[in-house]
Design a protein around this motif. Structure first.
Motif, PDB file in Angstrom:
ATOM      1  N   PHE B  43     -33.031  77.209   9.880  1.00  0.00           N
ATOM      2  CA  PHE B  43     -33.203  77.849  11.194  1.00  0.00           C
ATOM      3  C   PHE B  43     -34.284  78.915  11.143  1.00  0.00           C
ATOM      4  CE2 PHE B  43     -31.623  82.154  10.665  1.00  0.00           C
ATOM      5  CZ  PHE B  43     -30.836  82.066   9.526  1.00  0.00           C
ATOM      6  N   GLU B  44     -34.764  79.245  12.341  1.00  0.00           N
ATOM      7  CA  GLU B  44     -35.641  80.405  12.527  1.00  0.00           C
ATOM      8  C   GLU B  44     -35.143  81.104  13.783  1.00  0.00           C
ATOM      9  OE1 GLU B  44     -39.898  79.893  13.475  1.00  0.00           O
ATOM     10  OE2 GLU B  44     -40.195  80.518  11.396  1.00  0.00           O
ATOM     11  N   LEU B  45     -34.845  82.397  13.671  1.00  0.00           N
ATOM     12  CA  LEU B  45     -34.251  83.141  14.790  1.00  0.00           C
ATOM     13  C   LEU B  45     -35.185  84.281  15.156  1.00  0.00           C
ATOM     14  CD1 LEU B  45     -31.699  83.553  16.586  1.00  0.00           C
ATOM     15  CD2 LEU B  45     -30.800  85.033  14.773  1.00  0.00           C
ATOM     16  N   LEU B  46     -35.333  84.498  16.460  1.00  0.00           N
ATOM     17  CA  LEU B  46     -36.374  85.413  16.940  1.00  0.00           C
ATOM     18  C   LEU B  46     -35.869  86.114  18.189  1.00  0.00           C
ATOM     19  CD1 LEU B  46     -39.575  85.815  16.681  1.00  0.00           C
ATOM     20  CD2 LEU B  46     -39.714  83.931  18.265  1.00  0.00           C
ATOM     21  N   GLY B  47     -36.251  87.371  18.389  1.00  0.00           N
ATOM     22  CA  GLY B  47     -35.911  88.044  19.651  1.00  0.00           C
ATOM     23  C   GLY B  47     -34.640  88.848  19.493  1.00  0.00           C
ATOM     24  N   ASN B  48     -33.800  88.832  20.521  1.00  0.00           N
ATOM     25  CA  ASN B  48     -32.532  89.570  20.444  1.00  0.00           C
ATOM     26  C   ASN B  48     -31.514  88.856  21.322  1.00  0.00           C
ATOM     27  OD1 ASN B  48     -32.831  90.472  23.266  1.00  0.00           O
ATOM     28  ND2 ASN B  48     -34.574  91.605  22.433  1.00  0.00           N
ATOM     29  N   ALA B  49     -30.362  89.467  21.483  1.00  0.00           N
ATOM     30  CA  ALA B  49     -29.279  88.771  22.190  1.00  0.00           C
ATOM     31  C   ALA B  49     -29.627  88.539  23.651  1.00  0.00           C
ATOM     32  CB  ALA B  49     -27.990  89.591  22.077  1.00  0.00           C
ATOM     33  N   GLN B  50     -30.519  89.414  24.193  1.00  0.00           N
ATOM     34  CA  GLN B  50     -30.822  89.264  25.630  1.00  0.00           C
ATOM     35  C   GLN B  50     -31.874  88.184  25.839  1.00  0.00           C
ATOM     36  OE1 GLN B  50     -30.433  92.264  24.101  1.00  0.00           O
ATOM     37  NE2 GLN B  50     -28.366  92.243  24.964  1.00  0.00           N
ATOM     38  N   ALA B  51     -32.856  88.109  24.928  1.00  0.00           N
ATOM     39  CA  ALA B  51     -33.931  87.102  25.101  1.00  0.00           C
ATOM     40  C   ALA B  51     -34.417  86.714  23.725  1.00  0.00           C
ATOM     41  CB  ALA B  51     -35.085  87.674  25.913  1.00  0.00           C
ATOM     42  N   GLY B  52     -34.393  85.416  23.446  1.00  0.00           N
ATOM     43  CA  GLY B  52     -34.821  85.019  22.104  1.00  0.00           C
ATOM     44  C   GLY B  52     -34.861  83.519  21.941  1.00  0.00           C
ATOM     45  N   GLU B  53     -35.024  83.115  20.680  1.00  0.00           N
ATOM     46  CA  GLU B  53     -35.163  81.689  20.398  1.00  0.00           C
ATOM     47  C   GLU B  53     -34.539  81.380  19.050  1.00  0.00           C
ATOM     48  OE1 GLU B  53     -39.194  80.339  20.517  1.00  0.00           O
ATOM     49  OE2 GLU B  53     -38.650  78.263  20.147  1.00  0.00           O
TER      50      GLU B  53
END
Lengths: 192, 152
Positions: B43-53
């Motif tokens: 996986f690759e996780l980006l952004g935060n809980a409000q806006a991300g991918e």
């Protein structure tokens, strides 16, 4: 040219073993200087028509093994084994292109195959999956003096993965049993 | 909104939302349903809980799917398919078999072990590793996550 190299590779290399290095580069994201690529390496073995193993050693240990019926995925850090029916999964994956396809005709049922211009001292084939599941945009195979040298994958997000092979040993005497996979004791086994 | 938000901008606004990333690694989820379900991907996780991918990859490195979310929408992109979900919990439940506590995941990734309702979380033993067990709602589930060691 690329297609004739691929054809003779499928016909002559009934089995093989080679080391590989893989560099995966995600597409550049806005606001990002240069995309961060990831390098991994290990060994690749195959025995046509239905067995292969990608054994990653660096940066972490992972095995992808097709034993003829089942595709095993073992992640040593997660201590996790996932088992899936081989024919449900392999279809138009890059592994099918180089390891399990029996001949060009079988392959052209799964991919549209075409010669691509020579580059880096290699003859290339462009393979575009026929099924539009969109996970893979295209795969390119590079041959140097008729030997498989490069497998390049471009996926649905524009991420590029370039796998370069070391010298291919086709006289390694690999037997079907060599591709049997035994989940290590204590590993979690997930059947999907 | 009718279409998925663009890839989450890397430089999110300051304020407390600025988790950012990207964090990459491997995750596996085991749901003790009948029959048991399993999910295992890079996986690759980006952004935060409000806006991300959240992008998910196969072991050979090709992309499997991407989840993008903003305050009012969550989208799953898989091949040519783009599907909207009311929120991230329903999206991740559809994708992996269990609703993943993504906002707590962002806190875990920054080393603050948050305890989402129904889950118990262990960080470690080595850094970058996490084990989370969901006890309720049934069926129970185990989420394992390992962060890639930053490459030199």
């Amino acid at each position: 040219d690329g297609l004739s190299d691929l054809e003779s590779f499928l016909r002559q290399a009934r089995q093989g073993r080679a080391s590989f290095t893989q560099v995966v580069t995600p597409p550049r994201r806005e606001g990002e200087a240069a995309p961060r690529s990831k390098t991994s390496s290990g060994s690749f073995e195959f025995l046509r028509p239905s067995r292969f193993r990608f054994h990653y050693l660096k940066p972490f240990e992972q095995q992808i093994v097709a034993d003829g019926q089942t595709l095993w995925l073992f992640d040593a850090d997660l201590n996790q084994v996932t088992a899936r029916k081989q024919q449900e999964v392999l279809g138009n994956t890059p592994a099918a292109l180089i390891a399990t396809a029996s001949d060009l005709k079988a392959l052209s049922g799964l991919f549209t195959l075409a010669n691509a211009p020579d580059a880096d001292g290699q003859q290339w084939v462009l393979a575009t999956p026929k099924s539009r599941d969109g996970q893979l945009q295209s795969v390119r195979l590079g041959f140097r003096q008729g030997q498989l040298a490069t497998l390049e994958m471009l996926d649905g997000f524009g991420q590029r993965s370039v796998m370069q092979f070391g010298p291919l040993d086709t006289q390694a005497g690999l037997k079907p049993g060599h591709f049997a996979f035994q989940p290590p004791p204590g590993a979690d086994l997930l059947r999907q | 909104c009718a279409s998925p938000p663009l890839a989450a901008p890397v430089t999110t606004g300051a304020s407390e939302q600025a988790s950012q990333g990207p964090w990459s690694g491997r995750l596996s989820l085991q749901v003790d349903s009948e029959p048991p379900q399993g999910f295992h991907a890079g996986f690759e996780l980006l952004g935060n809980a409000q806006a991300g991918e959240l992008r998910l990859y196969s072991p050979l490195g090709s992309a499997l799917a991407s989840a993008r979310w903003s305050a009012d929408s969550a989208w799953l992109l898989r091949g040519d398919e783009q599907r909207a979900y009311p929120d991230l919990a329903t999206l991740t439940a559809a994708l992996t078999g269990a609703a993943l506590p993504v906002s707590e995941l962002f806190q875990w990734l920054q080393g603050h072990p948050a305890q989402p309702p129904g889950w118990t979380v262990q960080l470690g033993p080595a850094d970058g590793r996490m084990l989370a067990r969901r006890l309720e709602p049934a069926p129970s589930a185990t989420l394992r996550l390992i962060l890639d060691r930053p490459q030199p």
